[in-house]
Every structure is written in C-alpha cells, then in structure tokens.
Motif scaffolding. Structure first.
Motif, PDB file in Angstrom:
ATOM      1  N   LEU A  82       0.829  -1.204   0.000  1.00  0.00           N
ATOM      2  CA  LEU A  82       0.000   0.000   0.000  1.00  0.00           C
ATOM      3  C   LEU A  82       0.861   1.250   0.000  1.00  0.00           C
ATOM      4  N   THR A  83       1.928   1.228   0.806  1.00  0.00           N
ATOM      5  CA  THR A  83       2.835   2.379   0.867  1.00  0.00           C
ATOM      6  C   THR A  83       3.476   2.632  -0.486  1.00  0.00           C
ATOM      7  N   GLU A  84       3.884   1.555  -1.160  1.00  0.00           N
ATOM      8  CA  GLU A  84       4.498   1.676  -2.476  1.00  0.00           C
ATOM      9  C   GLU A  84       3.509   2.224  -3.499  1.00  0.00           C
ATOM     10  N   GLU A  85       2.251   1.767  -3.420  1.00  0.00           N
ATOM     11  CA  GLU A  85       1.227   2.254  -4.342  1.00  0.00           C
ATOM     12  C   GLU A  85       0.931   3.727  -4.109  1.00  0.00           C
ATOM     13  N   VAL A  86       0.908   4.141  -2.833  1.00  0.00           N
ATOM     14  CA  VAL A  86       0.673   5.554  -2.509  1.00  0.00           C
ATOM     15  C   VAL A  86       1.794   6.416  -3.061  1.00  0.00           C
ATOM     16  N   LYS A  87       3.037   5.929  -2.930  1.00  0.00           N
ATOM     17  CA  LYS A  87       4.174   6.679  -3.446  1.00  0.00           C
ATOM     18  C   LYS A  87       4.089   6.832  -4.960  1.00  0.00           C
ATOM     19  N   LYS A  88       3.651   5.740  -5.637  1.00  0.00           N
ATOM     20  CA  LYS A  88       3.562   5.797  -7.088  1.00  0.00           C
ATOM     21  C   LYS A  88       2.474   6.747  -7.540  1.00  0.00           C
ATOM     22  N   LYS A  89       1.356   6.792  -6.796  1.00  0.00           N
ATOM     23  CA  LYS A  89       0.218   7.612  -7.196  1.00  0.00           C
ATOM     24  C   LYS A  89       0.367   9.068  -6.772  1.00  0.00           C
ATOM     25  N   THR A  90       1.230   9.343  -5.774  1.00  0.00           N
ATOM     26  CA  THR A  90       1.411  10.714  -5.302  1.00  0.00           C
ATOM     27  C   THR A  90       2.256  11.499  -6.291  1.00  0.00           C
ATOM     28  N   PRO A  91       1.718  12.541  -6.893  1.00  0.00           N
ATOM     29  CA  PRO A  91       2.493  13.299  -7.881  1.00  0.00           C
ATOM     30  C   PRO A  91       3.586  14.130  -7.211  1.00  0.00           C
ATOM     31  N   GLU A  92       4.737  14.170  -7.868  1.00  0.00           N
ATOM     32  CA  GLU A  92       5.843  14.984  -7.369  1.00  0.00           C
ATOM     33  C   GLU A  92       5.906  16.288  -8.157  1.00  0.00           C
ATOM     34  N   LEU A  93       6.164  17.367  -7.447  1.00  0.00           N
ATOM     35  CA  LEU A  93       6.284  18.653  -8.110  1.00  0.00           C
ATOM     36  C   LEU A  93       7.518  18.645  -9.009  1.00  0.00           C
ATOM     37  N   PRO A  94       7.379  19.121 -10.243  1.00  0.00           N
ATOM     38  CA  PRO A  94       8.525  19.133 -11.156  1.00  0.00           C
ATOM     39  C   PRO A  94       9.442  20.324 -10.915  1.00  0.00           C
ATOM     40  N   GLY A  95       9.620  20.686  -9.672  1.00  0.00           N
ATOM     41  CA  GLY A  95      10.450  21.827  -9.331  1.00  0.00           C
ATOM     42  C   GLY A  95      10.522  22.008  -7.826  1.00  0.00           C
ATOM     43  N   GLN A  96      10.849  23.221  -7.402  1.00  0.00           N
ATOM     44  CA  GLN A  96      11.010  23.516  -5.982  1.00  0.00           C
ATOM     45  C   GLN A  96      10.278  24.801  -5.615  1.00  0.00           C
ATOM     46  N   ILE A  97       9.877  24.879  -4.347  1.00  0.00           N
ATOM     47  CA  ILE A  97       9.328  26.104  -3.789  1.00  0.00           C
ATOM     48  C   ILE A  97      10.455  26.887  -3.132  1.00  0.00           C
ATOM     49  N   MET A  98      10.546  28.166  -3.415  1.00  0.00           N
ATOM     50  CA  MET A  98      11.589  29.016  -2.844  1.00  0.00           C
ATOM     51  C   MET A  98      10.943  30.188  -2.100  1.00  0.00           C
ATOM     52  N   LEU A  99      11.385  30.415  -0.884  1.00  0.00           N
ATOM     53  CA  LEU A  99      10.878  31.509  -0.056  1.00  0.00           C
ATOM     54  C   LEU A  99      12.009  32.485   0.250  1.00  0.00           C
ATOM     55  N   ASP A 100      11.816  33.745  -0.118  1.00  0.00           N
ATOM     56  CA  ASP A 100      12.776  34.818   0.177  1.00  0.00           C
ATOM     57  C   ASP A 100      12.204  35.736   1.248  1.00  0.00           C
ATOM     58  N   PHE A 101      13.040  36.122   2.190  1.00  0.00           N
ATOM     59  CA  PHE A 101      12.635  37.100   3.196  1.00  0.00           C
ATOM     60  C   PHE A 101      13.802  38.061   3.422  1.00  0.00           C
ATOM     61  N   GLY A 102      13.498  39.368   3.364  1.00  0.00           N
ATOM     62  CA  GLY A 102      14.562  40.350   3.548  1.00  0.00           C
ATOM     63  C   GLY A 102      14.025  41.716   3.919  1.00  0.00           C
ATOM     64  N   PHE A 103      14.927  42.696   3.837  1.00  0.00           N
ATOM     65  CA  PHE A 103      14.585  44.077   4.163  1.00  0.00           C
ATOM     66  C   PHE A 103      14.986  44.980   2.998  1.00  0.00           C
ATOM     67  N   ASN A 104      14.102  45.917   2.688  1.00  0.00           N
ATOM     68  CA  ASN A 104      14.336  46.861   1.604  1.00  0.00           C
ATOM     69  C   ASN A 104      15.060  48.103   2.103  1.00  0.00           C
ATOM     70  N   SER A 105      15.910  48.608   1.236  1.00  0.00           N
ATOM     71  CA  SER A 105      16.611  49.860   1.519  1.00  0.00           C
ATOM     72  C   SER A 105      16.468  50.765   0.308  1.00  0.00           C
ATOM     73  N   SER A 106      15.803  51.888   0.472  1.00  0.00           N
ATOM     74  CA  SER A 106      15.570  52.799  -0.651  1.00  0.00           C
ATOM     75  C   SER A 106      16.655  53.855  -0.720  1.00  0.00           C
ATOM     76  N   SER A 107      16.847  54.386  -1.905  1.00  0.00           N
ATOM     77  CA  SER A 107      17.821  55.460  -2.116  1.00  0.00           C
ATOM     78  C   SER A 107      17.159  56.593  -2.898  1.00  0.00           C
ATOM     79  N   ASN A 108      17.693  57.781  -2.735  1.00  0.00           N
ATOM     80  CA  ASN A 108      17.184  58.990  -3.393  1.00  0.00           C
ATOM     81  C   ASN A 108      15.743  59.307  -3.005  1.00  0.00           C
ATOM     82  N   GLN A 109      15.344  58.895  -1.786  1.00  0.00           N
ATOM     83  CA  GLN A 109      14.000  59.218  -1.342  1.00  0.00           C
ATOM     84  C   GLN A 109      13.942  60.660  -0.824  1.00  0.00           C
TER      85      GLN A 109
END
Length: 241
Positions: free
Chosen positions: A24-51
């Motif tokens: 059953l575990t093997e069948e679930v693995k076969k039927k579970t679709p895998e994403l053809p890529g990756q999720i990327m999360l960016d977090f940062g701080f902005n710095s403005s110039s000439n304001q």
C-alpha cells in the motif's frame, strides 16, 4: 499442538499484514504526484535610495517577502539554469509623522501627489505596500557538481515583475487619544514594471541574497521628489519547502 498451530497462523497474519502495508505504501508513493520543481521563499529588508527628505527610512517596517516556484535545467556538470514564477510583496516603512501620499494642487492648479501630516499624537505605523507578479531567472554554479547539489553554491540572475496592487497603511493615535487605522488603495504614480538583478550564496537549501532594481519605483509624475527613487533588498532564502 494447538499452541504451534496458533503461533503459525499468528505469524502468517502478521507477515501478511506487513506485506500488505508495504504494498500500500508503495502504491501511494507511485500515485502521489511529485512537483517538477522547488518552492523558494525569500525574506529580507528593503533599503531605498534617493528618497525625499520628508520620508525618512524605517528599516524594520521595510520588509520583503517573495514566494516562487522554481524549475532547474542542468546544462553543464556544475551549472543550472533556474527560471521561476511567483509573487513579490514589498513594504516601504517611514518613521516620520507624515502620511505617505496625499493628493493636492500646485500653484497652477494642477493635480499633484505630495505629503501631509497625520493629525494627532504618536504614529504607530506608516507603510507603502507594493505587490508584484515576479519572474526570476538565475544561473547557479554548484561547487560539488549537479549530481549531489548538497554543498556550496553561487547564483546570479535577473528578474522582471509587474505590479498588480499597491496601498498605504498608517496606524496612529489622534488628538483625542483614539487609535486610528487608515488604508488607501491607489497606484500613487508607481511604476508598473520592475527590472532587477540578484546574487545568491548558499549551502544546500539555505542562502543569503542581494537584489537591486534598475527601474525607478515611481514614474516622473509620482510624488514630489521621488522621480529618482530606487531600492535594493538583502535577506535570506529557503529552497525545497
């Protein structure tokens, strides 16, 4: 004899159960679709110039969050092309007791964008939020090669983005001591298109990045004193979520 027969059947049932579970575990693995890529999360701080001088920068209120789906294409032993698509949510915080943008008229009666003082006492929050659809593209060099991809890497690239929403948000206390919140949606003379470049240095799924943008935040018809205003972002990133 009865004990032997009972033990035999008990062992048979246990073995059958384990085999069924594994199947059953093997069948679930076969039927579970895998994403053809990756999720990327960016977090940062902005710095403005000439304001403008009447919009002093507040670093903690100037956050940047990016969420992307990235696909990898290997074109050499240690190189990858990594295009992506996602959203970029940008905030620009200001520390002065000033409403970010207010519509008015100049001496000739022409409609202009400017600034006005927030009535009342203490200012709690003063932000401009700008949200983009973003398409980043990077070339990554994996120091250990593409087969492992479990070591140090360096990436450089660029991005093109389209603004789909913008608003201001202020929180303050008025002259009577009441807590006030004001949110306004408008384009505020913001540029529709954003073009930029980026660099990343990372290990496995973690990296630090720097992004800089070539296009001005506002059109020439934007708020007074913002014609040459640009910004950059520095932060951390997680890939493969």
């Amino acid at each position: 004899m009865k004990k032997i027969i009972f033990a035999f059947f008990a062992g048979l049932l246990l073995t059958s159960g384990q085999l069924a579970k594994a199947q059953l575990t093997e069948e679930v693995k076969k039927k579970t679709p895998e994403l053809p890529g990756q999720i990327m999360l960016d977090f940062g701080f902005n710095s403005s110039s000439n304001q403008p001088t009447n919009l002093p920068y507040h670093w903690w209120r100037s956050k940047s969050v990016g969420l992307y789906f990235v696909k990898s294409f290997e074109f050499a032993k240690k190189f990858e092309l990594r295009p992506g698509i996602g959203v970029s949510l940008e905030k620009f915080g200001h520390s002065k007791n000033m409403e970010v943008f207010a519509y008015g008229e100049d001496a000739d009666g022409t409609d202009t964008l400017g600034f006005s003082t927030v009535l009342g006492g203490s200012l709690k929050k003063n932000q401009l939020a700008v949200n983009y659809f973003d398409i980043p593209v990077e070339i990554r060099f994996n120091f250990n090669g593409n087969e492992k991809k479990d070591g140090l890497f360096l990436a450089v690239g660029g991005s093109a983005a389209y603004r789909f929403e913008s608003h201001t948000k202020i929180k303050y206390q008025d002259e009577f001591g009441n807590k006030m919140k004001d949110k306004k949606k408008n384009d505020f003379g913001l540029n529709k298109i954003r073009l930029g470049a980026s660099a990343r240095l990372g290990y496995r799924s973690f990296s630090v990045f720097y992004k800089t943008y070539f296009t001005n935040i506002f059109y020439s018809s934007g708020p007074t004193g913002t014609a040459d205003m640009t910004y950059s972002t520095i932060g951390i990133s997680l890939t493969g979520l």
